[in-house]
Design a protein around this motif. Structure first.
Motif, mmCIF file in Angstrom:
data_model
loop_
_atom_site.group_PDB
_atom_site.id
_atom_site.type_symbol
_atom_site.label_atom_id
_atom_site.label_comp_id
_atom_site.label_asym_id
_atom_site.label_seq_id
_atom_site.Cartn_x
_atom_site.Cartn_y
_atom_site.Cartn_z
ATOM 1 N N GLY A 188 0.825 -1.203 0.000
ATOM 2 C CA GLY A 188 0.000 0.000 0.000
ATOM 3 C C GLY A 188 0.859 1.253 0.000
ATOM 4 N N LYS A 189 0.286 2.325 -0.496
ATOM 5 C CA LYS A 189 0.956 3.625 -0.525
ATOM 6 C C LYS A 189 0.320 4.566 0.496
ATOM 7 C CE LYS A 189 3.497 2.739 -4.238
ATOM 8 N NZ LYS A 189 4.965 2.628 -4.174
ATOM 9 N N SER A 190 1.035 5.639 0.830
ATOM 10 C CA SER A 190 0.476 6.691 1.678
ATOM 11 C C SER A 190 -0.024 7.813 0.786
ATOM 12 C CB SER A 190 1.543 7.255 2.620
ATOM 13 O OG SER A 190 2.030 6.251 3.477
ATOM 14 N N PRO A 191 -1.330 8.114 0.835
ATOM 15 C CA PRO A 191 -1.825 9.227 0.030
ATOM 16 C C PRO A 191 -1.269 10.550 0.551
ATOM 17 C CG PRO A 191 -3.550 8.424 1.484
ATOM 18 C CD PRO A 191 -2.388 7.489 1.632
ATOM 19 N N ALA A 192 -1.298 11.567 -0.300
ATOM 20 C CA ALA A 192 -0.690 12.860 0.053
ATOM 21 C C ALA A 192 -1.362 13.495 1.262
ATOM 22 C CB ALA A 192 -0.762 13.817 -1.139
ATOM 23 N N ASN A 193 -2.607 13.103 1.564
ATOM 24 C CA ASN A 193 -3.308 13.691 2.707
ATOM 25 C C ASN A 193 -2.931 13.050 4.035
ATOM 26 O OD1 ASN A 193 -4.621 15.477 1.103
ATOM 27 N ND2 ASN A 193 -6.653 14.554 1.296
#
Lengths: 173, 173
Positions: free
Chosen positions: B160-165
């Motif tokens: 999974g990635k970390s969204p910019a928010n």
């Protein structure tokens, strides 16, 4: 209200395990904390939660700075002991541990540590028994690679307990 | 100051992974959050950190309530997707997910969930891009036993990635 609270639910929340330190003039102190989190990315800010009865609370409140060492999974109970279950009012916790100073003067413990950071407090929240200190990160460094020590690992593998001053203390745990 | 900040250090901080929800009248919304922590034991209080751009932020700020579901390690990326990378302004995130309501009306997601809790906001801290909402826990329940989904597992195993928010977003991660 208590009939609708099952406190076992809180045990499913995940945390790491950290040494949070501060200073008062020449005096250094620190303690084990599980509640360290990054709260914003721009600017880089972190929050720590400290019990008001602890000497580290007094030092952070007065100096306005704190440091965090992220412990790794090689950490032992004898190493944790002085930082988790002794007060800096009774013992000098830094007489036998390796540490360094960088920007703020708060000691950065370097043993069993993956990363370190330092912050200057810009806001605090009174929570009754505890205070949230929120700080601008002014220094951060990766010391080595490895696996962070988690609160779960501390309880399950190291058989550690939560002292009564912990924000996550569960009565009769 | 940036010369003394190595943002890779922040990656060593440990978190769980949660769905935080709220409501606005009949409308329900929720999102993935990694920063949920218990802040005091007596009374039982928790803090969540939400980006101001998110619809869940608007709902919590207006209703003064939020709910948390503690995800387990059976959670899949297709399940996370709508809660992590879609806005409730565009999709109804609750049309296809199992949930229930208890005390506050905020939806408690029950799929892939170990424990749930609900809180009423008693304080909030403006952090610029994000807000810390601190709430008195008014309901908590263990749904099943299992292993909590950690942020580390989410990144390493689920990719999974970390969204910019996210408060823990790392530019160029």
């Amino acid at each position: 209200m208590s009939a609708t609270l099952d406190r076992r639910a809180f045990r499913d929340l995940s945390y790491g395990l950290y040494i949070v330190t501060s200073l008062n003039g020449e005096r250094l102190n620190g303690q084990i904390v599980n509640t360290v989190i990054q709260v914003t990315s721009e600017p880089a800010r972190v929050a720590v939660i400290i019990n008001k009865n602890n000497l580290t609370h007094e030092f952070i409140a007065q100096s306005g700075v704190f440091a965090v060492s992220v412990l790794d999974d090689t950490t032992t109970m004898p190493f944790i002991g002085p930082f988790g279950f002794r007060s800096g009012r009774d013992v000098d916790k830094f007489s036998r541990v390796q540490f360094k100073k960088e920007v703020t003067g708060a000691p950065l413990v370097t043993e069993h540590t993956l990363s370190v950071l330092e912050a200057r407090v810009f806001d605090r929240v009174d929570l009754g028994t505890h205070t949230i200190f929120i700080g601008d990160v002014v220094y951060s460094e990766v010391l080595k690679s490895g696996n962070p020590l988690t609160y779960h690992f501390y309880h399950q593998v190291l058989k550690g307990k939560s002292p009564a001053n912990a924000p996550t203390f569960i009565p009769n745990d």
